[in-house]
Design a protein around this motif. Structure first.
Motif, PDB file in Angstrom:
ATOM      1  N   VAL A 219       6.247  38.468  18.968  1.00 24.67           N
ATOM      2  CA  VAL A 219       5.054  38.793  18.195  1.00 24.67           C
ATOM      3  C   VAL A 219       4.154  39.659  19.060  1.00 24.67           C
ATOM      4  O   VAL A 219       3.843  39.301  20.191  1.00 24.67           O
ATOM      5  N   MET A 220       3.749  40.800  18.525  1.00 27.97           N
ATOM      6  CA  MET A 220       2.908  41.724  19.277  1.00 27.97           C
ATOM      7  C   MET A 220       1.685  42.082  18.434  1.00 27.97           C
ATOM      8  O   MET A 220       1.804  42.673  17.357  1.00 27.97           O
ATOM      9  N   ASN A 221       0.512  41.675  18.910  1.00 27.72           N
ATOM     10  CA  ASN A 221      -0.734  42.029  18.249  1.00 27.72           C
ATOM     11  C   ASN A 221      -1.172  43.400  18.748  1.00 27.72           C
ATOM     12  O   ASN A 221      -1.305  43.612  19.945  1.00 27.72           O
ATOM     13  N   LEU A 222      -1.377  44.313  17.826  1.00 28.07           N
ATOM     14  CA  LEU A 222      -1.814  45.652  18.192  1.00 28.07           C
ATOM     15  C   LEU A 222      -3.336  45.733  18.141  1.00 28.07           C
ATOM     16  O   LEU A 222      -3.969  45.115  17.287  1.00 28.07           O
ATOM     17  N   ALA A 223      -3.892  46.500  19.041  1.00 34.54           N
ATOM     18  CA  ALA A 223      -5.338  46.713  19.050  1.00 34.54           C
ATOM     19  C   ALA A 223      -5.740  47.443  17.769  1.00 34.54           C
ATOM     20  O   ALA A 223      -4.942  48.194  17.204  1.00 34.54           O
ATOM     21  N   PRO A 224      -6.955  47.214  17.286  1.00 33.30           N
ATOM     22  CA  PRO A 224      -7.402  47.921  16.082  1.00 33.30           C
ATOM     23  C   PRO A 224      -7.260  49.433  16.249  1.00 33.30           C
ATOM     24  O   PRO A 224      -7.606  49.988  17.280  1.00 33.30           O
ATOM     25  N   GLN A 225      -6.710  50.074  15.229  1.00 35.64           N
ATOM     26  CA  GLN A 225      -6.456  51.512  15.262  1.00 35.64           C
ATOM     27  C   GLN A 225      -7.309  52.198  14.212  1.00 35.64           C
ATOM     28  O   GLN A 225      -7.326  51.790  13.053  1.00 35.64           O
ATOM     29  N   THR A 226      -8.011  53.243  14.596  1.00 38.22           N
ATOM     30  CA  THR A 226      -8.810  54.021  13.653  1.00 38.22           C
ATOM     31  C   THR A 226      -7.889  54.934  12.854  1.00 38.22           C
ATOM     32  O   THR A 226      -7.070  55.651  13.415  1.00 38.22           O
TER      33      THR A 226
ATOM     34  N   PHE B 214     -11.776  54.073   9.091  1.00 38.61           N
ATOM     35  CA  PHE B 214     -11.943  52.647   9.379  1.00 38.61           C
ATOM     36  C   PHE B 214     -10.870  52.219  10.360  1.00 38.61           C
ATOM     37  O   PHE B 214     -10.006  53.009  10.734  1.00 38.61           O
ATOM     38  N   LYS B 215     -10.910  50.961  10.781  1.00 33.96           N
ATOM     39  CA  LYS B 215      -9.931  50.431  11.727  1.00 33.96           C
ATOM     40  C   LYS B 215      -9.059  49.391  11.044  1.00 33.96           C
ATOM     41  O   LYS B 215      -9.528  48.637  10.195  1.00 33.96           O
ATOM     42  N   ILE B 216      -7.792  49.364  11.452  1.00 32.15           N
ATOM     43  CA  ILE B 216      -6.834  48.388  10.930  1.00 32.15           C
ATOM     44  C   ILE B 216      -6.271  47.589  12.096  1.00 32.15           C
ATOM     45  O   ILE B 216      -5.874  48.154  13.112  1.00 32.15           O
ATOM     46  N   GLU B 217      -6.245  46.266  11.937  1.00 30.36           N
ATOM     47  CA  GLU B 217      -5.606  45.374  12.903  1.00 30.36           C
ATOM     48  C   GLU B 217      -4.252  44.964  12.347  1.00 30.36           C
ATOM     49  O   GLU B 217      -4.153  44.563  11.191  1.00 30.36           O
TER      50      GLU B 217
ATOM     51  N   LEU C 190      -5.357  51.159  -0.467  1.00 27.90           N
ATOM     52  CA  LEU C 190      -5.211  50.306   0.711  1.00 27.90           C
ATOM     53  C   LEU C 190      -5.757  48.901   0.447  1.00 27.90           C
ATOM     54  O   LEU C 190      -5.162  47.909   0.843  1.00 27.90           O
ATOM     55  N   LEU C 191      -6.888  48.835  -0.230  1.00 27.83           N
ATOM     56  CA  LEU C 191      -7.496  47.530  -0.510  1.00 27.83           C
ATOM     57  C   LEU C 191      -6.691  46.732  -1.529  1.00 27.83           C
ATOM     58  O   LEU C 191      -6.636  45.508  -1.460  1.00 27.83           O
ATOM     59  N   GLU C 192      -6.060  47.409  -2.477  1.00 30.26           N
ATOM     60  CA  GLU C 192      -5.332  46.722  -3.535  1.00 30.26           C
ATOM     61  C   GLU C 192      -3.890  46.377  -3.151  1.00 30.26           C
ATOM     62  O   GLU C 192      -3.342  45.397  -3.650  1.00 30.26           O
ATOM     63  N   ASP C 193      -3.258  47.182  -2.312  1.00 30.71           N
ATOM     64  CA  ASP C 193      -1.829  47.016  -2.045  1.00 30.71           C
ATOM     65  C   ASP C 193      -1.540  46.976  -0.545  1.00 30.71           C
ATOM     66  O   ASP C 193      -0.776  47.783  -0.030  1.00 30.71           O
ATOM     67  N   ARG C 194      -2.146  46.028   0.148  1.00 32.44           N
ATOM     68  CA  ARG C 194      -1.950  45.921   1.598  1.00 32.44           C
ATOM     69  C   ARG C 194      -0.501  45.643   1.960  1.00 32.44           C
ATOM     70  O   ARG C 194       0.032  46.196   2.914  1.00 32.44           O
ATOM     71  N   GLN C 195       0.163  44.782   1.185  1.00 35.18           N
ATOM     72  CA  GLN C 195       1.552  44.444   1.497  1.00 35.18           C
ATOM     73  C   GLN C 195       2.466  45.642   1.285  1.00 35.18           C
ATOM     74  O   GLN C 195       3.375  45.877   2.073  1.00 35.18           O
ATOM     75  N   GLY C 196       2.242  46.403   0.251  1.00 32.92           N
ATOM     76  CA  GLY C 196       3.049  47.593   0.004  1.00 32.92           C
ATOM     77  C   GLY C 196       2.900  48.612   1.122  1.00 32.92           C
ATOM     78  O   GLY C 196       3.880  49.240   1.543  1.00 32.92           O
ATOM     79  N   ILE C 197       1.688  48.775   1.610  1.00 29.83           N
ATOM     80  CA  ILE C 197       1.441  49.701   2.713  1.00 29.83           C
ATOM     81  C   ILE C 197       2.089  49.173   3.988  1.00 29.83           C
ATOM     82  O   ILE C 197       2.710  49.934   4.738  1.00 29.83           O
ATOM     83  N   ALA C 198       1.979  47.871   4.230  1.00 31.27           N
ATOM     84  CA  ALA C 198       2.630  47.274   5.402  1.00 31.27           C
ATOM     85  C   ALA C 198       4.147  47.468   5.327  1.00 31.27           C
ATOM     86  O   ALA C 198       4.796  47.756   6.337  1.00 31.27           O
TER      87      ALA C 198
ATOM     88  N   ILE D  51       5.747  43.735   9.640  1.00 31.25           N
ATOM     89  CA  ILE D  51       4.473  44.262  10.110  1.00 31.25           C
ATOM     90  C   ILE D  51       3.421  43.711   9.161  1.00 31.25           C
ATOM     91  O   ILE D  51       3.526  43.863   7.941  1.00 31.25           O
ATOM     92  N   PHE D  52       2.447  43.037   9.726  1.00 35.74           N
ATOM     93  CA  PHE D  52       1.422  42.354   8.937  1.00 35.74           C
ATOM     94  C   PHE D  52       0.065  42.997   9.226  1.00 35.74           C
ATOM     95  O   PHE D  52      -0.319  43.135  10.375  1.00 35.74           O
ATOM     96  N   ILE D  53      -0.633  43.412   8.159  1.00 33.13           N
ATOM     97  CA  ILE D  53      -1.979  43.945   8.305  1.00 33.13           C
ATOM     98  C   ILE D  53      -2.928  42.751   8.315  1.00 33.13           C
ATOM     99  O   ILE D  53      -3.125  42.089   7.294  1.00 33.13           O
ATOM    100  N   LYS D  54      -3.521  42.477   9.501  1.00 35.75           N
ATOM    101  CA  LYS D  54      -4.397  41.315   9.637  1.00 35.75           C
ATOM    102  C   LYS D  54      -5.777  41.567   9.070  1.00 35.75           C
ATOM    103  O   LYS D  54      -6.380  40.685   8.494  1.00 35.75           O
ATOM    104  N   GLY D  55      -6.299  42.757   9.294  1.00 34.44           N
ATOM    105  CA  GLY D  55      -7.648  43.011   8.829  1.00 34.44           C
ATOM    106  C   GLY D  55      -7.994  44.476   8.785  1.00 34.44           C
ATOM    107  O   GLY D  55      -7.397  45.301   9.462  1.00 34.44           O
ATOM    108  N   ILE D  56      -8.937  44.759   7.922  1.00 33.43           N
ATOM    109  CA  ILE D  56      -9.477  46.115   7.790  1.00 33.43           C
ATOM    110  C   ILE D  56     -10.933  46.020   8.210  1.00 33.43           C
ATOM    111  O   ILE D  56     -11.715  45.294   7.613  1.00 33.43           O
ATOM    112  N   LEU D  57     -11.290  46.745   9.261  1.00 35.05           N
ATOM    113  CA  LEU D  57     -12.629  46.667   9.818  1.00 35.05           C
ATOM    114  C   LEU D  57     -13.433  47.888   9.459  1.00 35.05           C
ATOM    115  O   LEU D  57     -13.006  48.970   9.492  1.00 35.05           O
TER     116      LEU D  57
END
Length: 107
Positions: free
Chosen positions: A5-12, A21-24, A72-80, A101-107
């Motif tokens: 498991v590898m957590n990636l730093a938030p990416q702009t 925005f940033k995605i974790e 992006l807000l409606e289809d996070r799993q599809g984008i992942a 690949i799991f999108i944890k959060g949108i900042l």
């Protein structure tokens, strides 16, 4: 082989409609062909993680850049899933398997 498991730093990232925005994200991967991995990338664990991270960041920017913020807000799993397919195409030849690949959060 064990799943890593590898957590990636938030990416702009910037969407198609010019919203920044940033995605974790978190990447789950494992080695499926150790010979290919060691032969092509070496056995330095940090280099392997760096390689997977860079491929993930690149795919994320590419996939998110083709969509508007509402998608992006409606289809996070599809984008992942799209990001996962793109990364898998890059790292599969190196003996790695991207399990999720799991999108944890949108900042």
């Amino acid at each position: 082989m064990k799943t890593v498991v590898m957590n990636l730093a938030p990416q702009t990232v910037i969407t198609k409609d010019n919203v920044s925005f940033k995605i974790e994200t978190t990447v789950y991967y494992r080695t499926v062909d150790p010979y290919k991995l060691v032969y092509k990338l070496g056995n330095n664990f940090n280099e392997i993680r760096s390689f997977i991270g860079e491929m993930s960041y690149s795919a994320m920017r590419s996939v998110v850049g083709e969509r508007i913020l509402q998608d992006l807000l409606e289809d996070r799993q599809g984008i992942a899933d799209d990001i996962e397919k793109q990364v898998m195409g890059s790292v599969g030849v190196w003996g790695l398997l991207i399990e999720n690949i799991f999108i944890k959060g949108i900042l």
